[in-house]
Design an enzyme around this catalytic site. Structure first.
Site, short mmCIF file in Angstrom:
data_model
loop_
_atom_site.label_atom_id
_atom_site.label_comp_id
_atom_site.label_asym_id
_atom_site.label_seq_id
_atom_site.Cartn_x
_atom_site.Cartn_y
_atom_site.Cartn_z
N LYS A 1 86.00 44.66 28.92
CA LYS A 1 86.68 45.56 29.46
C LYS A 1 88.22 45.21 29.33
O LYS A 1 89.09 46.07 28.63
CB LYS A 1 86.42 45.80 31.02
N ARG B 1 83.41 49.80 41.21
CA ARG B 1 82.61 48.78 41.06
C ARG B 1 81.43 49.04 42.15
O ARG B 1 80.28 48.16 42.39
CB ARG B 1 83.13 47.61 41.65
N ARG C 1 78.46 37.28 40.13
CA ARG C 1 79.22 38.49 39.69
C ARG C 1 78.23 39.24 39.05
O ARG C 1 78.23 40.50 39.02
CB ARG C 1 80.36 38.03 38.71
P1 B4P Z 1 86.41 40.65 29.98
O1 B4P Z 1 84.68 41.41 29.86
O2 B4P Z 1 87.52 41.58 29.05
O3 B4P Z 1 86.74 40.23 31.23
P2 B4P Z 1 87.47 40.98 32.55
O4 B4P Z 1 88.08 42.25 32.00
O5 B4P Z 1 88.32 40.03 33.16
O6 B4P Z 1 86.29 41.44 33.42
P3 B4P Z 1 85.67 40.71 34.73
O7 B4P Z 1 84.51 41.63 35.41
O8 B4P Z 1 85.22 39.36 34.31
O9 B4P Z 1 86.68 40.64 35.84
P4 B4P Z 1 87.97 41.38 36.43
O10 B4P Z 1 89.09 40.93 36.56
O11 B4P Z 1 87.40 43.03 36.41
O12 B4P Z 1 86.33 39.49 28.91
C1 B4P Z 1 85.66 38.17 29.25
C2 B4P Z 1 85.50 37.12 28.11
O13 B4P Z 1 84.81 37.57 26.78
C3 B4P Z 1 87.02 37.05 27.57
O14 B4P Z 1 87.07 35.60 27.40
C4 B4P Z 1 87.04 37.58 26.11
O15 B4P Z 1 88.02 36.97 25.37
C5 B4P Z 1 85.56 37.46 25.87
N1 B4P Z 1 85.47 38.60 24.88
C6 B4P Z 1 85.47 40.12 25.21
N2 B4P Z 1 85.00 40.81 24.16
C7 B4P Z 1 84.36 39.77 23.25
C8 B4P Z 1 83.90 40.02 21.93
N3 B4P Z 1 83.85 41.35 21.42
N4 B4P Z 1 83.48 39.07 21.49
C9 B4P Z 1 83.84 37.76 21.96
N5 B4P Z 1 84.16 37.67 23.08
C10 B4P Z 1 84.61 38.72 23.56
O16 B4P Z 1 87.25 41.11 38.26
C11 B4P Z 1 87.36 39.61 38.94
C12 B4P Z 1 86.97 39.93 40.15
O17 B4P Z 1 87.99 40.63 40.86
C13 B4P Z 1 85.55 40.46 40.48
O18 B4P Z 1 84.71 39.60 40.75
C14 B4P Z 1 86.00 40.78 42.22
O19 B4P Z 1 86.07 39.89 43.29
C15 B4P Z 1 87.56 41.34 42.08
N6 B4P Z 1 87.73 42.75 41.97
C16 B4P Z 1 88.16 43.35 40.80
N7 B4P Z 1 87.92 44.71 40.90
C17 B4P Z 1 87.39 45.01 41.91
C18 B4P Z 1 86.81 46.03 42.60
N8 B4P Z 1 87.05 47.36 42.29
N9 B4P Z 1 86.20 46.12 43.88
C19 B4P Z 1 86.02 44.92 44.43
N10 B4P Z 1 86.45 43.87 44.12
C20 B4P Z 1 87.07 43.73 42.59
#
Ligand code: B4P
Length: 192
Positions: A13, A88, A144
């Site tokens: 995402k 979420r 998660r």
């Molecule tokens: P992404 O999937 O892009 O990671 P993210 O956006 O950071 O999502 P995530 O759900 O983990 O965290 P968030 O910040 O929303 O990428 C992950 C990895 O995969 C990267 O290293 C990337 O390079 C790799 N990758 C991606 N695409 C690829 C491909 N095609 N091929 C190979 N590799 C690839 O949330 C973090 C925390 O914040 C939550 O756990 C929660 O505690 C809190 N939070 C956030 N939003 C919230 C909400 N609405 N309500 C309550 N808590 C919330």
């Protein structure tokens, strides 16, 4: 365009939203990034969120809604946004619906990035090695993923039932996934 990006942790995402923002010329609003900025700044909100995030649990709906309302009030969202990481759970989906209705700006697209669990775990392990994010530990990742299945997956069903969901295959290179997203969104981009 007002777009919500849905998908489990590691589905890409944040990665794809960073590219889509250039393509669509609208801001990328990541609730995870907003929370991490609060933690880094050591604000009262950040202090509250820090532990919860490190465990892999969800930060309170109240905090998230306040943060989102304040972000939506900024002028750069006038032509739309890419919302990444919200909603979420069902309460957040309901709150978002009410908020957008109040603003008179309904959502155009809810896009789910679909990726099998084994690959999610592998990708997050890769990021853990490269960046050392506090919530990329094996234990937090397990939490998660569980939280996603129990609380976020039902939100996807909700958008599906309302005919608002577009599913995009998130397996492949960054370019491949991006091309699929652009294709899925192209009708909406044409109508603005
Ligand atoms: P992404 O999937 O892009 O990671 P993210 O956006 O950071 O999502 P995530 O759900 O983990 O965290 P968030 O910040 O929303 O990428 C992950 C990895 O995969 C990267 O290293 C990337 O390079 C790799 N990758 C991606 N695409 C690829 C491909 N095609 N091929 C190979 N590799 C690839 O949330 C973090 C925390 O914040 C939550 O756990 C929660 O505690 C809190 N939070 C956030 N939003 C919230 C909400 N609405 N309500 C309550 N808590 C919330």
């Amino acid at each position: 365009m007002r777009l919500v990006l849905l998908g489990p942790p590691g589905s890409g995402k944040g990665t794809q939203a960073a590219r889509l923002k250039e393509y669509l010329q609208v801001p990328h609003i990541s609730t995870g990034d907003l929370l991490r900025a609060e933690v880094a700044a050591g604000s009262p909100l950040g202090m509250q969120a820090k532990e919860v995030m490190a465990r892999g649990d969800l930060v309170s709906d109240e905090i998230l809604l306040g943060m989102l309302e304040s972000r939506f009030s900024r002028a750069d969202t006038a032509n739309g946004f890419i919302l990444d990481g919200y909603p979420r759970n069902q309460a957040q989906a309901d709150a978002l619906g009410v908020l957008l209705q109040k603003m008179g700006k309904p959502m155009d697209y809810a896009v789910q990035l679909e990726v099998p669990t084994e690959l999610l775990v592998e990708r997050i392990a890769g990021r853990a090695a490269a960046e050392g994010r506090a919530d990329d530990t094996p234990e937090s990742v397990r939490t998660r993923l569980k939280v996603y299945d129990s609380q976020t997956a039902p939100v996807i069903d909700y958008y599906r039932q309302h005919g608002q969901l577009t599913v995009v295959n998130g397996v492949g290179s960054l370019d491949e996934v991006f091309s699929r997203l652009v294709e899925a969104l192209s009708p909406a981009k044409e109508v603005g």
